[in-house]
Design an enzyme around this catalytic site. Structure first.
Site, PDB file in Angstrom:
ATOM      1  N   LYS A   4     -15.452 -27.266  53.415  1.00  0.00           N
ATOM      2  CA  LYS A   4     -16.673 -26.522  53.744  1.00  0.00           C
ATOM      3  C   LYS A   4     -16.498 -25.068  53.335  1.00  0.00           C
ATOM      4  O   LYS A   4     -15.522 -24.421  53.714  1.00  0.00           O
ATOM      5  CB  LYS A   4     -16.958 -26.634  55.244  1.00  0.00           C
ATOM      6  N   ASP A  99     -21.657 -26.844  72.698  1.00  0.00           N
ATOM      7  CA  ASP A  99     -22.676 -27.337  71.753  1.00  0.00           C
ATOM      8  C   ASP A  99     -22.581 -28.854  71.632  1.00  0.00           C
ATOM      9  O   ASP A  99     -22.586 -29.411  70.536  1.00  0.00           O
ATOM     10  CB  ASP A  99     -22.471 -26.662  70.400  1.00  0.00           C
TER      11      ASP A  99
END
Length: 225
Positions: A4, A99
């Site tokens: 990423k 989250d």
């Protein structure tokens, strides 16, 4: 393996990216996407692009439910246990994920892995002044807000409001109900919708108590139910 790279380099995204790498370096567990390495690519003229290499996985659980429908009772039991194992390990490292949502669990074969520790923090750590903690100002908060605990929503307006591991457990309850029914409960879910003759409903109701003190004490407690 996924590599990423961070293309948009505003302060908030940069801080979230570096925070995720910091947290991932602390974790090694079968229910957490494996971290391999991180660094920077120097493109010249002083411009550097940070990167992280980690386990890729397949579709996330939100995509799965939207494309294939709710999990079967057998799948739900297996996935629920694995999510509890991931959370218990994270909490044992004194980390709060903050989250927990269907998007942040991905399939790896028939197992699931927890991902995205961008806004995770250590218990007792004050990150209220850091750019990563301004996530409520970005559009991406629209998704998590449907799974957020009352205290996490209150924290968005008052950075002194306490948020601990029990917030993750509230979010777990929301996620379990979504995986089982394909719907996101906006309040107390209907027992009539429970695919497990009320058993899951009882677990979820306990997790969705507004007062954190009224929720189960740990992910192990939820797993053992």
């Amino acid at each position: 393996v996924a590599v990423k790279l961070l293309r948009q380099q505003d302060d908030s995204r940069m801080d979230r990216f570096s925070n995720e790498v910091r947290i991932l370096r602390m974790l090694e567990h079968p229910r957490i996407a494996r971290f391999f390495d991180a660094g920077e690519v120097d493109l010249g003229s002083g411009f550097k692009v940070p990167w992280v290499a980690m386990e890729l996985g397949d579709a996330n659980l939100r995509e799965h439910v939207q494309e294939k429908g709710p999990l079967s009772p057998r799948e739900l039991a297996s996935v629920g246990i694995q999510m509890c194992e991931a959370l218990e390990y994270v909490h044992s490292k004194q980390i709060i994920h903050r989250d927990v949502k269907p998007d942040n669990f991905v399939w790896c074969g028939t197992d699931v892995r927890m991902i995205d520790f961008g806004i995770a923090k250590l218990s007792g750590e004050d990150v209220s002044s850091r750019p990563l903690d301004q996530f409520t100002q970005h559009l991406e908060f629209v998704g998590p807000v449907f799974f957020s605990s009352p205290e996490l929503i209150a924290y968005a307006g008052n950075k002194k409001h306490p948020v601990d591991r029990r917030s993750d457990l509230f979010q777990l309850g929301k996620v379990l109900w979504f995986l089982a029914t394909g719907t996101i409960s906006a309040g107390i879910p209907s027992r009539r919708q429970c695919p497990l003759n009320g058993r899951l409903h009882d677990i979820v109701i306990g997790l969705l108590n507004d007062d954190p003190a009224d929720r189960p004490a740990s992910a192990v407690t939820v797993r053992d139910q």
